[in-house]
Design a protein around this motif. Structure first.
Motif, mmCIF file in Angstrom:
data_model
loop_
_atom_site.group_PDB
_atom_site.id
_atom_site.type_symbol
_atom_site.label_atom_id
_atom_site.label_comp_id
_atom_site.label_asym_id
_atom_site.label_seq_id
_atom_site.Cartn_x
_atom_site.Cartn_y
_atom_site.Cartn_z
ATOM 1 N N GLN A 158 -4.691 0.791 0.069
ATOM 2 C CA GLN A 158 -3.899 0.921 1.294
ATOM 3 C C GLN A 158 -2.410 0.980 0.989
ATOM 4 O O GLN A 158 -1.670 1.758 1.595
ATOM 5 N N PHE A 159 -1.960 0.164 0.043
ATOM 6 C CA PHE A 159 -0.553 0.205 -0.358
ATOM 7 C C PHE A 159 -0.179 1.601 -0.870
ATOM 8 O O PHE A 159 0.862 2.161 -0.509
ATOM 9 N N LYS A 160 -1.026 2.153 -1.705
ATOM 10 C CA LYS A 160 -0.747 3.487 -2.268
ATOM 11 C C LYS A 160 -0.704 4.540 -1.165
ATOM 12 O O LYS A 160 0.171 5.423 -1.174
ATOM 13 N N ALA A 161 -1.635 4.447 -0.221
ATOM 14 C CA ALA A 161 -1.680 5.426 0.863
ATOM 15 C C ALA A 161 -0.416 5.374 1.721
ATOM 16 O O ALA A 161 -0.022 6.393 2.308
ATOM 17 N N LEU A 162 0.219 4.218 1.785
ATOM 18 C CA LEU A 162 1.454 4.071 2.560
ATOM 19 C C LEU A 162 2.683 4.486 1.771
ATOM 20 O O LEU A 162 3.796 4.492 2.309
ATOM 21 N N GLY A 163 2.505 4.798 0.508
ATOM 22 C CA GLY A 163 3.629 5.203 -0.315
ATOM 23 C C GLY A 163 4.420 4.050 -0.895
ATOM 24 O O GLY A 163 5.537 4.238 -1.395
ATOM 25 N N LEU A 164 3.834 2.840 -0.844
ATOM 26 C CA LEU A 164 4.522 1.696 -1.441
ATOM 27 C C LEU A 164 4.452 1.788 -2.959
ATOM 28 O O LEU A 164 3.547 2.418 -3.522
ATOM 29 N N GLN A 165 5.407 1.151 -3.606
ATOM 30 C CA GLN A 165 5.501 1.228 -5.061
ATOM 31 C C GLN A 165 4.920 -0.030 -5.703
ATOM 32 O O GLN A 165 4.961 -1.110 -5.120
ATOM 33 N N PRO A 166 4.359 0.098 -6.920
ATOM 34 C CA PRO A 166 3.846 -1.095 -7.601
ATOM 35 C C PRO A 166 4.986 -2.052 -7.934
ATOM 36 O O PRO A 166 6.070 -1.634 -8.340
ATOM 37 N N ALA A 221 -12.197 -8.818 -6.578
ATOM 38 C CA ALA A 221 -11.639 -7.584 -7.156
ATOM 39 C C ALA A 221 -11.802 -6.417 -6.175
ATOM 40 O O ALA A 221 -10.908 -5.568 -6.060
ATOM 41 N N MET A 222 -12.930 -6.371 -5.460
ATOM 42 C CA MET A 222 -13.134 -5.310 -4.470
ATOM 43 C C MET A 222 -12.095 -5.413 -3.344
ATOM 44 O O MET A 222 -11.539 -4.399 -2.895
ATOM 45 N N ALA A 223 -11.834 -6.639 -2.902
ATOM 46 C CA ALA A 223 -10.824 -6.826 -1.856
ATOM 47 C C ALA A 223 -9.451 -6.390 -2.352
ATOM 48 O O ALA A 223 -8.698 -5.715 -1.634
ATOM 49 N N ALA A 224 -9.123 -6.768 -3.577
ATOM 50 C CA ALA A 224 -7.830 -6.391 -4.151
ATOM 51 C C ALA A 224 -7.714 -4.876 -4.283
ATOM 52 O O ALA A 224 -6.657 -4.295 -3.984
ATOM 53 N N ASP A 225 -8.780 -4.227 -4.734
ATOM 54 C CA ASP A 225 -8.757 -2.764 -4.863
ATOM 55 C C ASP A 225 -8.530 -2.105 -3.502
ATOM 56 O O ASP A 225 -7.811 -1.103 -3.402
ATOM 57 N N TYR A 226 -9.154 -2.649 -2.482
ATOM 58 C CA TYR A 226 -8.972 -2.075 -1.140
ATOM 59 C C TYR A 226 -7.516 -2.192 -0.707
ATOM 60 O O TYR A 226 -6.927 -1.228 -0.198
ATOM 61 N N VAL A 227 -6.931 -3.355 -0.902
ATOM 62 C CA VAL A 227 -5.538 -3.563 -0.495
ATOM 63 C C VAL A 227 -4.602 -2.650 -1.287
ATOM 64 O O VAL A 227 -3.692 -2.028 -0.721
ATOM 65 N N VAL A 228 -4.827 -2.542 -2.585
ATOM 66 C CA VAL A 228 -3.997 -1.656 -3.399
ATOM 67 C C VAL A 228 -4.128 -0.210 -2.924
ATOM 68 O O VAL A 228 -3.125 0.527 -2.851
ATOM 69 N N GLY A 238 -5.211 -12.297 8.127
ATOM 70 C CA GLY A 238 -3.825 -12.242 7.669
ATOM 71 C C GLY A 238 -3.546 -11.045 6.793
ATOM 72 O O GLY A 238 -2.491 -10.406 6.894
ATOM 73 N N VAL A 239 -4.500 -10.704 5.911
ATOM 74 C CA VAL A 239 -4.323 -9.538 5.043
ATOM 75 C C VAL A 239 -4.322 -8.255 5.874
ATOM 76 O O VAL A 239 -3.510 -7.354 5.654
ATOM 77 N N ALA A 240 -5.239 -8.173 6.836
ATOM 78 C CA ALA A 240 -5.303 -6.986 7.694
ATOM 79 C C ALA A 240 -4.013 -6.806 8.481
ATOM 80 O O ALA A 240 -3.496 -5.681 8.609
ATOM 81 N N ILE A 241 -3.484 -7.888 9.007
ATOM 82 C CA ILE A 241 -2.227 -7.806 9.755
ATOM 83 C C ILE A 241 -1.081 -7.448 8.821
ATOM 84 O O ILE A 241 -0.188 -6.669 9.187
ATOM 85 N N MET A 242 -1.091 -7.973 7.599
ATOM 86 C CA MET A 242 -0.057 -7.609 6.631
ATOM 87 C C MET A 242 -0.098 -6.113 6.331
ATOM 88 O O MET A 242 0.946 -5.458 6.219
ATOM 89 N N LEU A 243 -1.308 -5.548 6.211
ATOM 90 C CA LEU A 243 -1.417 -4.114 5.941
ATOM 91 C C LEU A 243 -0.877 -3.285 7.103
ATOM 92 O O LEU A 243 -0.192 -2.272 6.899
ATOM 93 N N GLU A 244 -1.164 -3.715 8.335
ATOM 94 C CA GLU A 244 -0.628 -2.990 9.481
ATOM 95 C C GLU A 244 0.886 -3.183 9.589
ATOM 96 O O GLU A 244 1.618 -2.252 9.964
ATOM 97 N N THR A 245 1.371 -4.356 9.230
ATOM 98 C CA THR A 245 2.817 -4.595 9.190
ATOM 99 C C THR A 245 3.470 -3.678 8.161
ATOM 100 O O THR A 245 4.535 -3.097 8.416
ATOM 101 N N ALA A 246 2.844 -3.540 7.005
ATOM 102 C CA ALA A 246 3.378 -2.641 5.976
ATOM 103 C C ALA A 246 3.441 -1.213 6.492
ATOM 104 O O ALA A 246 4.395 -0.469 6.202
ATOM 105 N N VAL A 291 -1.864 -9.261 -5.976
ATOM 106 C CA VAL A 291 -1.484 -7.853 -5.865
ATOM 107 C C VAL A 291 -0.110 -7.786 -5.199
ATOM 108 O O VAL A 291 0.157 -8.515 -4.239
ATOM 109 N N VAL A 292 0.748 -6.917 -5.732
ATOM 110 C CA VAL A 292 2.151 -6.897 -5.309
ATOM 111 C C VAL A 292 2.622 -5.452 -5.154
ATOM 112 O O VAL A 292 2.441 -4.623 -6.056
ATOM 113 N N ALA A 293 3.238 -5.166 -4.008
ATOM 114 C CA ALA A 293 3.788 -3.834 -3.742
ATOM 115 C C ALA A 293 5.150 -3.992 -3.090
ATOM 116 O O ALA A 293 5.467 -5.037 -2.507
#
Length: 556
Positions: free
Chosen positions: A77-85, A68-75, A352-360, A306-308
């Motif tokens: 980051q998604f929010k900070a990038l302006g991605l939508q739920p 859950a902590m990992a998911a919260d971190y990713v979410v 892979g998650v870290a690279i996905m976040l930078e890709t986003a 988690v989906v954005a």
């Protein structure tokens, strides 16, 4: 271990160039995308990985606070990038109900009946049983038929079931598939034995390995088998991707496999010789077996993805989606190895998650969004059998027929300069065009699979999308290192043998974050070019996976 660390560290010293050194210009890639590609940040990938692989997350096992902590971190980051739920109910979350089953060993057995009298065997030494989620008590006694590799592949002119009736019987087969099969078809057929057995009317299976294959010894497999199996549960309350018709499924030792052939018309050694010659075979073993399996429900797990989404800019194409996936989970806390019990999963798959976040972030930095929408999914339960991605691919939060392609990233292997890639899946669809354009732009060569025996194509989340008829890519580092004294394939195999799925897969490894950043550039460029194309990707004409799963989405 020491040799492994030293050789990787040396490879970092000879890295040929920085990550932002773009080698080629390409008319296929618009100037805006070229400029955004150059802004990739290796240090950001390092920071994301350091958070996700931290001891405080306790290995990110599904259903735990650490996951859950990992998911919260990713979410976040998604929010900070302006991605939508893009999950359920306008949230970033998609619930994935999971359930785990185990074999009750005390109330289970496997026995041979060579002369009608049962010969009991020892669980964990001579055999192990698979849980049967659909059958709390499975109890069968039936004749055994040997069916070679247990493979039916008419497109390759091969069928181990030719001329044999196995209805109501137990089939015994070898692990793996004929070595003459193309790598990805070999991987598929190696993993679809149960499905094929049921299609031919079998009620039970017995699996064993060629004598020279030491990877599947019962003593080695038993500890993990005792952890049970986990499946996702549908809205009807039933587990999915199971085979109710199978009332018993066993794996047996080499010595027990030989006993099965005691009364057979063909000897064990002759049958193994035929298998190594890749020749189909099937014959009754003139032996019956009793398999009794009690399967207990161990726990229900509240899994979730988690989906954005980054909405597309084209009025029509924005309703189509490129799905970029990385799995969030790892193995949690387990038996200590070298004094450490936390399976951090830094490379598998915080990377892979870290690279996905930078890709986003690269996508979000574009002055204008891509024409198609980009969906980012951090999935659960990959280590349990690709469960989160399979759930999403079967129950997407966007219309399934609008998902045009998948790009998955899972432990891409960045322990040396990224000079070549192995784009698993590219040869099956039109996505090879985008891969070649991106690789050419970045000055990266494209290489064939250096380790086909590892059946990599079947072993990560992209295959969940392939099974739904969606063209998919799984890009990993190749073997070139820039150092003639450093073999990238050997390095990869050594890592798999010594670090993979151990607590030592943590941040105390000599990662090359410039290489990681180049992976982000590749993910971005391939996805961007696919999103911009007027035509959605298609399976190549006559392709095995396109024909089997493509549902008409076949190129001409």
């Amino acid at each position: 271990m020491r040799h492994f660390t030293t050789t990787i560290a040396f490879s970092l010293l000879i890295s040929l160039s920085g990550v932002n050194r773009v080698v080629a210009q390409s008319n296929a890639i618009p100037a805006d995308a070229q400029q955004v590609t150059k802004t990739v940040r290796p240090d950001a990938i390092r920071r994301h990985m350091s958070v996700l692989a931290n001891d405080s997350l306790k290995g990110r096992k599904p259903g735990t606070r650490g996951f859950a902590m990992a998911a919260d971190y990713v979410v976040g980051q998604f929010k900070a990038l302006g991605l939508q739920p893009a999950g359920e109910n306008n949230t970033f979350r998609q619930n994935v109900p999971l359930r785990r089953w185990q074999v009750n060993e005390k109330n289970s057995l496997l026995a041979l009946l060579p002369n009608g009298k049962e010969v009991p065997l020892v669980y964990g030494k001579q055999f192990i049983l698979n849980p049967s989620p659909d059958n709390p008590i499975g109890d069968i006694t039936a004749p055994v038929v040997f069916v070679g590799y247990g493979v039916t592949a008419p497109e390759l002119g091969y069928d181990d079931y030719t001329g044999i009736d196995v209805k109501g019987k137990i089939v015994a087969f070898l692990n793996g598939a004929p070595a003459t099969f193309p790598s990805n078809q070999r991987a598929y057929n190696s993993s679809s034995k149960a499905e094929n057995a049921v299609a031919h009317g079998a009620i039970g299976t017995i699996a064993f390995s060629l004598p020279a294959d030491l990877r599947s010894r019962i003593e080695t497999a038993a500890p993990r088998a005792r952890q049970g199996i986990t499946r996702w549960v549908g809205k009807d309350g039933k587990p999915k991707n199971t085979f109710p018709a199978l009332k018993g499924a066993a794996s047996v030792s080499d010595s027990l496999a030989r006993l099965l052939f005691a009364n057979a018309p063909t000897s064990f050694s002759e049958a193994m010789g035929q298998a190594m010659k890749n020749k189909p075979q099937a014959f009754p073993l003139n032996m019956s077996v009793h398999i009794k399996t009690q399967t207990d429900v161990v726990e229900d797990i509240a899994g979730f993805n988690v989906v954005a989404v980054l909405p597309g800019s084209d009025p029509a194409l924005k309703n189509e989606y490129i799905v970029q996936v990385a799995h969030l989970d790892h193995l949690g806390v387990g038996k200590p190895v070298k004094g450490d019990s936390i399976f951090n999963g830094a490379h598998d798959n915080a990377s892979g998650v870290a690279i996905m976040l930078e890709t986003a972030r690269l996508y979000a930095s574009l002055p204008k969004a891509p024409r198609r929408s980009i969906l980012f999914v951090g999935v659960t339960g990959e280590e349990m059998g690709l469960l989160g991605s399979d759930y999403f691919a079967n129950n997407p939060t966007v219309p399934k027929d609008k998902i045009v392609a998948n790009l998955t990233l899972d432990m891409p292997f960045f322990f040396h300069p990224l000079l070549d890639i192995v784009p698993y899946g590219a040869e099956h669809s039109s996505l090879t065009k985008e891969v070649k354009q991106a690789a050419d732009f970045l000055g990266v060569a494209i290489s064939p699979d250096p380790i086909p025996e590892q059946t990599v194509f079947m072993r990560s989340d992209h295959f969940s999308f392939v099974r739904q008829g969606i063209p998919a890519l799984f890009i990993k580092s190749g073997s070139q290192t820039g150092n003639p004294n450093l073999d990238g394939t050997k390095l990869n195999l050594e890592w798999r043998a010594t670090i993979y799925h151990t607590p030592q897969d943590d941040m105390n490894q000599p990662f090359d974050f410039n290489s990681a950043a180049k992976h982000a550039q590749l993910q971005f460029l391939v996805g961007y070019l696919t999103a911009q194309d007027n035509q959605r990707p298609t399976w190549n004409k006559g392709d095995f996976f396109g024909t089997k799963f493509g549902k008409g989405n076949i190129g001409q």
